[in-house]
Design a protein around this motif. Structure first.
Motif, PDB file in Angstrom:
ATOM      1  N   THR A 120      46.566  42.543  42.901  1.00  0.00           N
ATOM      2  CA  THR A 120      46.649  43.335  43.764  1.00  0.00           C
ATOM      3  C   THR A 120      45.590  43.208  44.964  1.00  0.00           C
ATOM      4  N   TRP A 121      45.809  44.424  45.374  1.00  0.00           N
ATOM      5  CA  TRP A 121      44.087  44.636  46.748  1.00  0.00           C
ATOM      6  C   TRP A 121      42.844  44.716  46.517  1.00  0.00           C
ATOM      7  N   TYR A 122      42.834  45.099  45.397  1.00  0.00           N
ATOM      8  CA  TYR A 122      42.050  45.093  44.108  1.00  0.00           C
ATOM      9  C   TYR A 122      40.463  43.666  44.171  1.00  0.00           C
ATOM     10  N   TYR A 123      41.418  42.136  44.090  1.00  0.00           N
ATOM     11  CA  TYR A 123      40.960  41.363  44.605  1.00  0.00           C
ATOM     12  C   TYR A 123      40.255  41.195  45.451  1.00  0.00           C
ATOM     13  N   LEU A 124      40.398  42.491  46.818  1.00  0.00           N
ATOM     14  CA  LEU A 124      39.109  42.034  47.525  1.00  0.00           C
ATOM     15  C   LEU A 124      37.790  42.410  47.522  1.00  0.00           C
ATOM     16  N   MET A 125      37.270  43.089  46.136  1.00  0.00           N
ATOM     17  CA  MET A 125      36.306  43.581  45.411  1.00  0.00           C
ATOM     18  C   MET A 125      35.983  42.290  45.265  1.00  0.00           C
ATOM     19  N   ILE A 126      36.357  40.664  44.915  1.00  0.00           N
ATOM     20  CA  ILE A 126      35.791  40.047  44.458  1.00  0.00           C
ATOM     21  C   ILE A 126      34.933  39.665  44.794  1.00  0.00           C
ATOM     22  N   PRO A 127      34.878  39.112  46.124  1.00  0.00           N
ATOM     23  CA  PRO A 127      33.384  38.526  47.112  1.00  0.00           C
ATOM     24  C   PRO A 127      32.683  39.753  47.473  1.00  0.00           C
ATOM     25  N   VAL A 128      32.853  41.084  46.868  1.00  0.00           N
ATOM     26  CA  VAL A 128      31.362  41.979  47.514  1.00  0.00           C
ATOM     27  C   VAL A 128      30.760  41.748  46.326  1.00  0.00           C
ATOM     28  N   VAL A 129      31.925  42.348  45.156  1.00  0.00           N
ATOM     29  CA  VAL A 129      30.863  41.657  43.756  1.00  0.00           C
ATOM     30  C   VAL A 129      30.273  40.604  43.790  1.00  0.00           C
ATOM     31  N   LEU A 130      30.225  40.038  43.961  1.00  0.00           N
ATOM     32  CA  LEU A 130      29.639  38.434  44.060  1.00  0.00           C
ATOM     33  C   LEU A 130      28.675  38.634  44.622  1.00  0.00           C
ATOM     34  N   LEU A 131      28.619  38.822  45.955  1.00  0.00           N
ATOM     35  CA  LEU A 131      27.724  38.657  47.034  1.00  0.00           C
ATOM     36  C   LEU A 131      26.137  39.604  46.917  1.00  0.00           C
ATOM     37  N   LEU A 132      27.017  41.455  46.022  1.00  0.00           N
ATOM     38  CA  LEU A 132      26.061  42.314  45.492  1.00  0.00           C
ATOM     39  C   LEU A 132      25.111  41.839  44.589  1.00  0.00           C
ATOM     40  N   LEU A 133      25.792  40.911  43.163  1.00  0.00           N
ATOM     41  CA  LEU A 133      25.399  40.662  42.332  1.00  0.00           C
ATOM     42  C   LEU A 133      23.910  39.282  43.013  1.00  0.00           C
ATOM     43  N   LEU A 134      25.039  38.556  43.719  1.00  0.00           N
ATOM     44  CA  LEU A 134      23.721  37.578  44.107  1.00  0.00           C
ATOM     45  C   LEU A 134      22.723  37.991  44.565  1.00  0.00           C
ATOM     46  N   ILE A 135      22.829  39.058  45.344  1.00  0.00           N
ATOM     47  CA  ILE A 135      21.244  39.582  45.847  1.00  0.00           C
ATOM     48  C   ILE A 135      20.922  40.093  45.612  1.00  0.00           C
ATOM     49  N   PHE A 136      21.237  40.722  44.393  1.00  0.00           N
ATOM     50  CA  PHE A 136      19.961  41.409  42.861  1.00  0.00           C
ATOM     51  C   PHE A 136      19.400  40.351  42.015  1.00  0.00           C
ATOM     52  N   THR A 137      19.685  39.363  42.200  1.00  0.00           N
ATOM     53  CA  THR A 137      19.800  37.933  41.574  1.00  0.00           C
ATOM     54  C   THR A 137      18.304  37.016  42.459  1.00  0.00           C
ATOM     55  N   VAL A 138      18.747  37.323  43.629  1.00  0.00           N
ATOM     56  CA  VAL A 138      17.310  36.747  44.114  1.00  0.00           C
ATOM     57  C   VAL A 138      16.250  37.483  44.394  1.00  0.00           C
ATOM     58  N   CYS A 164      38.567  45.613  38.453  1.00  0.00           N
ATOM     59  CA  CYS A 164      39.280  44.684  39.727  1.00  0.00           C
ATOM     60  C   CYS A 164      40.607  43.858  39.338  1.00  0.00           C
ATOM     61  N   VAL A 165      39.680  42.719  38.399  1.00  0.00           N
ATOM     62  CA  VAL A 165      40.692  40.886  38.100  1.00  0.00           C
ATOM     63  C   VAL A 165      40.945  41.458  36.996  1.00  0.00           C
ATOM     64  N   VAL A 166      40.757  41.619  35.587  1.00  0.00           N
ATOM     65  CA  VAL A 166      40.955  41.562  34.329  1.00  0.00           C
ATOM     66  C   VAL A 166      42.558  42.404  34.170  1.00  0.00           C
ATOM     67  N   TYR A 167      42.181  44.013  34.870  1.00  0.00           N
ATOM     68  CA  TYR A 167      43.007  45.490  34.552  1.00  0.00           C
ATOM     69  C   TYR A 167      43.324  45.514  35.933  1.00  0.00           C
ATOM     70  N   GLY A 168      42.955  45.147  37.083  1.00  0.00           N
ATOM     71  CA  GLY A 168      43.926  45.412  38.321  1.00  0.00           C
ATOM     72  C   GLY A 168      43.704  47.385  38.006  1.00  0.00           C
ATOM     73  N   GLN A 169      41.831  47.851  38.363  1.00  0.00           N
ATOM     74  CA  GLN A 169      42.370  48.911  37.975  1.00  0.00           C
ATOM     75  C   GLN A 169      41.184  49.424  39.179  1.00  0.00           C
ATOM     76  N   TRP A 170      41.079  50.338  39.769  1.00  0.00           N
ATOM     77  CA  TRP A 170      39.435  51.230  40.513  1.00  0.00           C
ATOM     78  C   TRP A 170      39.026  51.190  39.528  1.00  0.00           C
ATOM     79  N   PRO A 171      37.282  50.643  39.764  1.00  0.00           N
ATOM     80  CA  PRO A 171      36.620  51.250  39.136  1.00  0.00           C
ATOM     81  C   PRO A 171      36.097  52.521  39.285  1.00  0.00           C
ATOM     82  N   GLU A 172      34.795  53.572  38.606  1.00  0.00           N
ATOM     83  CA  GLU A 172      34.337  54.186  38.787  1.00  0.00           C
ATOM     84  C   GLU A 172      33.901  54.787  39.830  1.00  0.00           C
TER      85      GLU A 172
END
Length: 253
Positions: free
Chosen positions: A131-149, A212-220
């Motif tokens: 689904t188009w929710y897959y577009l959230m993947i790089p966003v989530v990973l970037l934010l997780l990367l920033i948090f981890t840094v 977004c990836v497993v269930y194809g739903q928009w998160p709260e």
């Protein structure tokens, strides 16, 4: 030194870390793909009769939590000692000290991306709808990367000033593992514990990725706000701590 040269140095430091990590491994870098797959298989076999009936697509559900948590845990735990491990380079070179921390985080992120290869196979096995929710993947990973840094900056300085930090942080990571709903549903725990999990920054990233990836739903919206706030809040905190004490690092080492 220009920004381009810094990127080159960062990548060279990262390659050095990757070579060091897999120097004595028979499978080499492929271990980053095999290990998470083995962990997923083990957990699914052990807990399928307990959790599988209550959690749809349980292997993929677990895999997301495991990969994202392991990235954070590995990146921050290896960053903890990076200034001490690179003491000679810190003294002899004029490289920004942040590069040594970033190289550890980037190494863990490369391993994480390799682990996503078998995860993609698991998702494909369930014929998950793209689904188009897959577009959230790089966003989530970037934010997780920033948090981890940000977290990695803070703990690297902490270890320089408090040598017990390794034991303390290892135990913290061990406990934290049980508060990200990695292998169980957050709906199954008491309200007080549920509140703690739902306000755990790592859970926000894991939850959004699952939806977004497993269930194809928009998160709260709450979790989307949490991801952004935790990422940039922790980065600001980490940079503040690092800049405040970086000049004392060499003397303390």
């Amino acid at each position: 030194m220009s920004i381009r040269q810094y990127w080159f140095v960062l990548w060279e430091l990262t390659k050095r870390e990757l070579k060091r990590k897999y120097a004595r491994s028979f499978l080499g870098i492929l271990w980053s793909c095999v290990y998470p797959l083995m962990r997923m298989a083990l957990v699914v076999v052990l807990f399928s009769t307990i959790f599988n009936k209550g959690i749809e697509k349980y292997p993929a559900y677990y895999f997301v939590g495991f990969l994202m948590f392991e990235f954070f845990a590995t990146a921050t735990q290896t960053s903890l000692t990076t200034l001490k491990d690179n003491r000679n380079l810190l003294i002899k070179s004029k490289l920004p000290r942040e590069l040594f921390v970033l190289s550890r985080v980037l190494t863990a992120f490369v391993n994480f991306l390799l682990g996503c290869i078998p995860f993609a196979a698991v998702v494909a096995w369930y014929r998950a709808r793209v689904t188009w929710y897959y577009l959230m993947i790089p966003v989530v990973l970037l934010l997780l990367l920033i948090f981890t840094v940000g977290m990695s900056y803070a703990v690297s300085i902490w270890f320089v000033f408090q040598r017990d930090a390794m034991n303390i942080y290892s135990n913290f990571i061990f406990i934290l593992r049980f508060f990200v709903a990695m292998f169980y549903s957050v709906e199954w725990v008491a309200d007080g514990v549920k509140w703690v999990i739902q306000h755990n920054p790592l859970y926000a990233y894991i939850y959004v990725m699952r939806q977004c990836v497993v269930y194809g739903q928009w998160p709260e919206t709450m979790y989307l706000v949490q991801m952004v706030a935790w990422a940039f809040g922790m980065l600001a905190f980490g940079i503040l701590i690092f800049k405040k004490y970086e000049n004392d690092v060499v003397e303390r080492l």
